[in-house]
Design a protein around this motif. Sequence first.
Motif, mmCIF file in Angstrom:
data_model
loop_
_atom_site.group_PDB
_atom_site.id
_atom_site.type_symbol
_atom_site.label_atom_id
_atom_site.label_comp_id
_atom_site.label_asym_id
_atom_site.label_seq_id
_atom_site.Cartn_x
_atom_site.Cartn_y
_atom_site.Cartn_z
ATOM 1 N N GLU A 184 3.853 1.401 -0.940
ATOM 2 C CA GLU A 184 4.768 1.148 -2.397
ATOM 3 C C GLU A 184 3.967 1.856 -3.444
ATOM 4 O O GLU A 184 4.244 2.508 -4.222
ATOM 5 C CB GLU A 184 4.950 -0.326 -2.825
ATOM 6 N N ALA A 185 2.593 1.474 -3.464
ATOM 7 C CA ALA A 185 1.636 2.354 -4.296
ATOM 8 C C ALA A 185 1.509 3.645 -4.341
ATOM 9 O O ALA A 185 1.668 4.457 -5.288
ATOM 10 C CB ALA A 185 0.178 1.631 -4.043
ATOM 11 N N ALA A 186 1.462 4.049 -3.151
ATOM 12 C CA ALA A 186 1.482 5.553 -3.049
ATOM 13 C C ALA A 186 2.852 6.167 -3.313
ATOM 14 O O ALA A 186 2.596 7.244 -4.232
ATOM 15 C CB ALA A 186 1.309 5.838 -1.426
ATOM 16 N N MET A 187 4.036 5.722 -3.109
ATOM 17 C CA MET A 187 5.096 6.050 -3.590
ATOM 18 C C MET A 187 5.226 6.070 -4.921
ATOM 19 O O MET A 187 5.652 7.207 -5.597
ATOM 20 C CB MET A 187 6.437 5.580 -2.989
ATOM 21 N N SER A 188 4.709 5.013 -5.826
ATOM 22 C CA SER A 188 4.840 4.909 -7.177
ATOM 23 C C SER A 188 3.941 6.028 -7.898
ATOM 24 O O SER A 188 3.944 6.323 -9.136
ATOM 25 C CB SER A 188 4.453 3.544 -7.820
ATOM 26 N N LEU A 189 3.007 6.423 -7.018
ATOM 27 C CA LEU A 189 1.906 7.463 -7.622
ATOM 28 C C LEU A 189 2.634 8.871 -7.252
ATOM 29 O O LEU A 189 1.942 9.567 -7.663
ATOM 30 C CB LEU A 189 0.767 7.351 -6.814
ATOM 31 N N GLY A 190 3.769 8.907 -6.862
ATOM 32 C CA GLY A 190 4.325 10.277 -6.681
ATOM 33 C C GLY A 190 4.377 10.775 -5.154
ATOM 34 O O GLY A 190 4.894 11.940 -5.104
ATOM 35 N N ALA A 191 3.930 9.939 -4.204
ATOM 36 C CA ALA A 191 3.958 10.604 -2.852
ATOM 37 C C ALA A 191 5.228 10.412 -2.237
ATOM 38 O O ALA A 191 5.800 9.285 -2.413
ATOM 39 C CB ALA A 191 3.009 9.889 -2.115
ATOM 40 N N SER A 192 5.828 11.535 -1.555
ATOM 41 C CA SER A 192 6.995 11.283 -0.879
ATOM 42 C C SER A 192 7.020 10.301 0.281
ATOM 43 O O SER A 192 5.647 10.030 0.933
ATOM 44 C CB SER A 192 7.579 12.776 -0.363
ATOM 45 N N ARG A 193 8.046 10.029 1.099
ATOM 46 C CA ARG A 193 7.825 9.405 2.266
ATOM 47 C C ARG A 193 6.822 9.976 3.381
ATOM 48 O O ARG A 193 6.152 9.221 3.830
ATOM 49 C CB ARG A 193 9.294 9.144 2.691
ATOM 50 N N VAL B 53 0.907 -1.160 -0.114
ATOM 51 C CA VAL B 53 -0.005 -0.187 -0.037
ATOM 52 C C VAL B 53 0.869 1.463 0.067
ATOM 53 O O VAL B 53 0.609 2.279 -0.727
ATOM 54 C CB VAL B 53 -0.943 0.141 1.168
#
Lengths: 247, 334
Positions: A145-154, A143
């Motif tokens: 990882e999905a957010a990060m691949s959508l462009g969200a920073s840590r 979940v």
Amino acid sequence: MMWFSLLVLIPLVAIVVTASEGGWSGFADALTNEQTAAAIRLTVGMAFLVTAVNVVMGTTIAWVLVRDRFPGQRFLEVLIDIPFALPTIVAGLVLLSLYGPDSPLPVDIANKRSAVFVAFLFVTLPFIVRTVQPVLEELERDVEEAAMSLGASRFTTFRRITLPSIIPAIAAGAALAFARAVSEYGSLVLLSGNLPMKTEVTSVRILSSIENDNLVGAAAVATILLGISLLVIVTFDLLQRRLVRRG
Amino acid sequence: MSIEISNVGKRFGDFVALDDVTVSIPAGSLTALLGPSGGGKSTLLRIIAGLEHADSGRVEIEGVDATSLPPQKRDVGFVFQHYAAFKHLSVFRNVAFGLEIRKRPKDEIKARVDELLELVHLDQFGDRLPAQLSGGQRQRMALARALAVEPKVLLLDEPFGALDAKVRKELRDWLRRLHDEVHVTTVFVTHDQEEALEVADEIVVINEGRVEQIGTPDALYDEPESDFVMSFLGPVTTLRGQLIRPHDIELRTTEAPAARAGTVSRLVRVGFEVRVDVVSADEVTTVSLTRAEARSLGLEEGTAVWLEVAPGAQVRTPGATAPGSGTPTTAGSR
């Protein structure tokens, strides 16, 4: 339901009934008594403060325990539960010898308000850690990882994805910690000195009322405390729901 | 070429997940990474997405060196096997997530999300929470979410692996049609050869961390370069020590000069197909027939039969490194 009634409801009702024997004036007397009001203010104020510290520290500790691997981790896991396992009066002794007048450390907080704070902090430490930890463990990494691949920073991923998933657990832990702090007696009674108007907490105040044969007064204070705790727990729950929905 | 993977290696402790892998994935194609579990195909996909870092080698996405870029900067959409839904957000907000991160204006987000929800047939479900959707619907939502940010590359990791057989098949067809509409370069991982053969333009077969073969579904099926590829892409049996597909064998009940004599030892019917085990001198050969063929031959256990390679069929000598010859050894005697 019967189990629940025997354990919780009947004692609670008994307190409220005893308190109501004094009528409204009993409550009014209890509240207008300077010493009682000061004790309630101190207890509730410190409980809030300690809960706030725990929300941050408890969540951080749970995070570190779940996400990091380091030597001594198992030891720390066990250490977290010590405040649960230790009889509170033993905790009080430990705190007194550590932070009291005969302390080997250059700190002496005996008879100070900070003594109440430290004692509260000690006994409430495990609550948020232990409620947040299992939820964090269950959380699927994909979940995030999905957010990060959508462009969200840590940070954004934590704030918008991870945090909403653990907020209910944080709120539950915070409610427990708050309730525990409000009712704490053993761990602070030695170190704080129970100075009226200064370091006397509500539980000490209730005990001294009982010792003075003022059962109705004690029950009135207890009822007020009960009301405050209930209000806080409900507020935490509502707050939690709102925060989660906002995402 | 849209994705260029050169000499990529990856280890997890002692385990070699990928060993010097080089693959080119053409722009706009639908490519399958096919192989058995633990063969390294998911690791390769995660390296393309930046969710895993290669120990060695280089990854290029549309001409940009992405080897050390974090996932946020790669402009890829990723779909996970277990949906990875944002459980606390509505379907609409799930799809909108990437656009909200990019701080697009509200009305633009709404228009784009509505369009995507329609594309994945979820326009009625925008207000629901992911928990209120079926598995297939959740995966379509995940796909819309990945497409929302208009990625250069769409990566799917066993996207239908958690779904039941019927929904799997539906979504497979649907993915193919969607790709024909959207035309984004797509790579999906699967261990299901049927899925790869049916959906993909090109298949990369990966086994034990190495690329076994790259080619179109037809090329892989008809001209496998290794025993592994041949057996992984479809059923395989042996006739005269040669590897052959069970449907490439002709079975007759009358003697033929060059044919191999044997006895039927077992008949298994699977729907329209009948699998016949034939015991001959030193081997058991499986032949697959249609139900009608089996019935008209009147086969039963113990029937004497003769086997030969069907005209035009491929056979492989086990251990050979080149594709099977197009001229089977027995063809000349017909």
